[in-house]
Enzyme design. Structure first.
Site, PDB file in Angstrom:
ATOM      1  N   LYS A  52       0.839  -1.209   0.000  1.00  0.00           N
ATOM      2  CA  LYS A  52       0.000   0.000   0.000  1.00  0.00           C
ATOM      3  C   LYS A  52       0.870   1.253   0.000  1.00  0.00           C
ATOM      4  O   LYS A  52       0.611   2.216  -0.722  1.00  0.00           O
ATOM      5  CB  LYS A  52      -0.950  -0.017   1.207  1.00  0.00           C
ATOM      6  CG  LYS A  52      -2.041  -1.072   1.065  1.00  0.00           C
ATOM      7  CD  LYS A  52      -2.866  -1.278   2.329  1.00  0.00           C
ATOM      8  CE  LYS A  52      -3.840  -2.432   2.109  1.00  0.00           C
ATOM      9  NZ  LYS A  52      -4.742  -2.694   3.242  1.00  0.00           N
ATOM     10  N   GLN A  96      -4.674  -1.632   9.699  1.00  0.00           N
ATOM     11  CA  GLN A  96      -4.621  -2.951   9.066  1.00  0.00           C
ATOM     12  C   GLN A  96      -5.138  -4.021  10.030  1.00  0.00           C
ATOM     13  O   GLN A  96      -4.738  -4.071  11.196  1.00  0.00           O
ATOM     14  CB  GLN A  96      -3.183  -3.258   8.624  1.00  0.00           C
ATOM     15  CG  GLN A  96      -3.033  -4.521   7.792  1.00  0.00           C
ATOM     16  CD  GLN A  96      -3.613  -4.405   6.373  1.00  0.00           C
ATOM     17  OE1 GLN A  96      -3.821  -3.315   5.854  1.00  0.00           O
ATOM     18  NE2 GLN A  96      -3.865  -5.533   5.744  1.00  0.00           N
ATOM     19  N   ASP A 119     -10.993   2.754   4.223  1.00  0.00           N
ATOM     20  CA  ASP A 119     -11.258   1.315   4.155  1.00  0.00           C
ATOM     21  C   ASP A 119     -12.758   1.042   4.034  1.00  0.00           C
ATOM     22  O   ASP A 119     -13.162  -0.071   3.686  1.00  0.00           O
ATOM     23  CB  ASP A 119     -10.768   0.620   5.447  1.00  0.00           C
ATOM     24  CG  ASP A 119      -9.461  -0.132   5.239  1.00  0.00           C
ATOM     25  OD1 ASP A 119      -9.175  -0.503   4.093  1.00  0.00           O
ATOM     26  OD2 ASP A 119      -8.763  -0.351   6.243  1.00  0.00           O
TER      27      ASP A 119
HETATM   28  N1  L34 Z   1      -7.775  -2.554   7.413  1.00  0.00           N
HETATM   29  N2  L34 Z   1      -7.194  -4.709   6.827  1.00  0.00           N
HETATM   30  C1  L34 Z   1      -7.599  -3.485   6.449  1.00  0.00           C
HETATM   31  N3  L34 Z   1      -7.836  -3.155   5.161  1.00  0.00           N
HETATM   32  C2  L34 Z   1      -7.682  -4.077   4.184  1.00  0.00           C
HETATM   33  O1  L34 Z   1      -7.971  -3.764   2.915  1.00  0.00           O
HETATM   34  C3  L34 Z   1      -7.214  -5.354   4.522  1.00  0.00           C
HETATM   35  N4  L34 Z   1      -6.939  -6.322   3.592  1.00  0.00           N
HETATM   36  C4  L34 Z   1      -7.249  -7.723   3.908  1.00  0.00           C
HETATM   37  C5  L34 Z   1      -6.574  -8.024   5.259  1.00  0.00           C
HETATM   38  N5  L34 Z   1      -6.686  -6.936   6.212  1.00  0.00           N
HETATM   39  C6  L34 Z   1      -7.005  -5.659   5.871  1.00  0.00           C
HETATM   40  C7  L34 Z   1      -5.943  -6.274   2.668  1.00  0.00           C
HETATM   41  O2  L34 Z   1      -5.306  -5.266   2.436  1.00  0.00           O
HETATM   42  C8  L34 Z   1      -6.630  -8.459   2.754  1.00  0.00           C
HETATM   43  N6  L34 Z   1      -5.795  -7.487   2.054  1.00  0.00           N
HETATM   44  C9  L34 Z   1      -4.963  -7.773   0.962  1.00  0.00           C
HETATM   45  C10 L34 Z   1      -4.299  -6.771   0.268  1.00  0.00           C
HETATM   46  C11 L34 Z   1      -3.469  -7.062  -0.803  1.00  0.00           C
HETATM   47  C12 L34 Z   1      -3.289  -8.336  -1.204  1.00  0.00           C
HETATM   48  C13 L34 Z   1      -3.936  -9.356  -0.530  1.00  0.00           C
HETATM   49  C14 L34 Z   1      -4.773  -9.068   0.539  1.00  0.00           C
HETATM   50  C15 L34 Z   1      -2.352  -8.595  -2.333  1.00  0.00           C
HETATM   51  O3  L34 Z   1      -1.741  -7.690  -2.852  1.00  0.00           O
HETATM   52  N7  L34 Z   1      -2.167  -9.858  -2.766  1.00  0.00           N
HETATM   53  C16 L34 Z   1      -1.270 -10.191  -3.837  1.00  0.00           C
HETATM   54  C17 L34 Z   1      -0.150 -11.109  -3.358  1.00  0.00           C
HETATM   55  C18 L34 Z   1       0.637 -10.559  -2.229  1.00  0.00           C
HETATM   56  C19 L34 Z   1       1.569 -11.599  -1.622  1.00  0.00           C
HETATM   57  O4  L34 Z   1       2.534 -11.955  -2.309  1.00  0.00           O
HETATM   58  O5  L34 Z   1       1.312 -12.064  -0.507  1.00  0.00           O
HETATM   59  C20 L34 Z   1      -2.048 -10.892  -4.934  1.00  0.00           C
HETATM   60  O6  L34 Z   1      -1.611 -10.836  -6.084  1.00  0.00           O
HETATM   61  O7  L34 Z   1      -3.094 -11.476  -4.632  1.00  0.00           O
END
Ligand code: L34
Length: 292
Positions: A52, A96, A119
């Site tokens: 982020k 988060q 959020d």
């Molecule tokens: N307050 N908490 C708050 N806001 C959020 O919006 C989140 N979330 C969830 C968990 N807790 C939170 C996230 O940011 C889940 N989440 C999230 C964000 C990004 C990715 C996955 C979950 C993401 O970028 N995933 C990548 C792979 C990243 C890796 O290598 O681990 C993908 O391509 O899916």
């Protein structure tokens, strides 16, 4: 089968946001500023928050990262939230999740000024979203809506099965898809761990959103031919094949399910990157006072 590329789509949206930030700067306006509170050092949370902050840099936003040890008290955390509420330079901020057990996520979420709640977790934003009023919509559902829109996936009159009823994904997703609009106008069934005939319901679905957090839960025999499948899961499972010792698994058995689909999102590179870019979109809206 066509892959819904969240990575590519998120890059395109980041370019659009960056152009707008440049325009704002040309007009003498300040850069949008996102702050993030990170408690403890959960591996997933570290990765997502770092992504982020990096995304903020890419589009020209200012960002702040406020870290606390997992032993932080609820009162200390609430105080940090209060400070960000009052900091005129901060347009929006997030805490988060998950938080350590001794801290109430509900209390912390409700302490966030709804005008800075990028959020979209605050009950005021959830309530507005339900009625279709201007609101910050939580990032993952909004990211999925953006994918459906950009891939021109028809949802009108379609049967959507959402698996999972969390406050941050399943429930808002089910409401957004049932609201009037494009995407929207869908007939939505919300399934969860107590649903009796899940397989039968999934087999009736034109679109399935899998958001339950169980790796490879959705199998080929639960999906009808030509369905659209959106995979929200990002579970880290142990692996001997990677340097990190884990690999990311979605809620969908991709190898089995994908040949049956008209469209499917991969993990990684599907919904995850869209979650991050939706947060940027919300921060821009906060800076431009578009919602409140
Ligand atoms: N307050 N908490 C708050 N806001 C959020 O919006 C989140 N979330 C969830 C968990 N807790 C939170 C996230 O940011 C889940 N989440 C999230 C964000 C990004 C990715 C996955 C979950 C993401 O970028 N995933 C990548 C792979 C990243 C890796 O290598 O681990 C993908 O391509 O899916």
């Amino acid at each position: 089968m066509q892959l819904i590329d969240g990575k590519l789509t998120s890059q395109a949206i980041k370019q659009e946001i960056a152009a707008e930030v440049q325009q704002m700067a040309a007009q003498g306006q300040k850069k949008p500023h996102l702050a993030a509170i990170l408690v403890g050092n959960d591996g997933g949370s570290e990765t997502y928050v770092a992504a982020k902050i990096k995304a903020c840099e890419e589009v020209g936003f200012n960002s702040s990262l406020i870290r606390f040890d997992a032993s932080v008290t609820e009162a200390e955390l609430l105080d940090a939230v209060k400070k960000l509420n009052e900091d005129a330079d901060v347009d929006g901020f997030i805490v988060q999740l998950p938080l350590p057990k001794h801290i109430s996520e509900e209390k912390v979420t409700e302490a966030i000024d709804p005008r800075k709640d990028v959020d979209g977790f605050h009950p005021q934003n959830l309530g507005r979203m339900i009625t279709g009023a201007p609101a910050f919509v939580s990032a993952t559902p909004q990211g999925i809506m953006e994918l459906l829109k950009r891939y021109q996936i028809d949802t009108k009159g379609k049967h959507v099965v959402v698996i999972g009823r969390s406050n941050i994904v399943g429930r808002p997703m089910s409401i957004l898809l049932s609201l009037k609009g494009t995407p929207g106008d869908a007939t939505v069934t919300v399934c969860h761990s107590r649903t009796a005939n899940l397989k039968e319901l999934c087999l009736q679905a034109d679109i399935i959103v899998a958001a339950l957090g169980i790796p490879e839960f959705l199998k080929a025999d639960m999906v009808k031919d030509g369905a659209v499948v959106i995979d929200v899961g990002t579970t880290r499972v142990a692996s001997t094949e990677t340097k990190s010792g884990w690999r990311l698994k979605g809620d969908v058995d991709f190898a089995g399910v994908s040949p049956k689909c008209s469209y499917i999102t991969p993990v990684p590179g599907g919904v995850g990157p869209m979650t991050i870019v939706s947060l940027l979109m919300n921060t821009l809206k906060a800076a431009k006072k578009e919602i409140y």
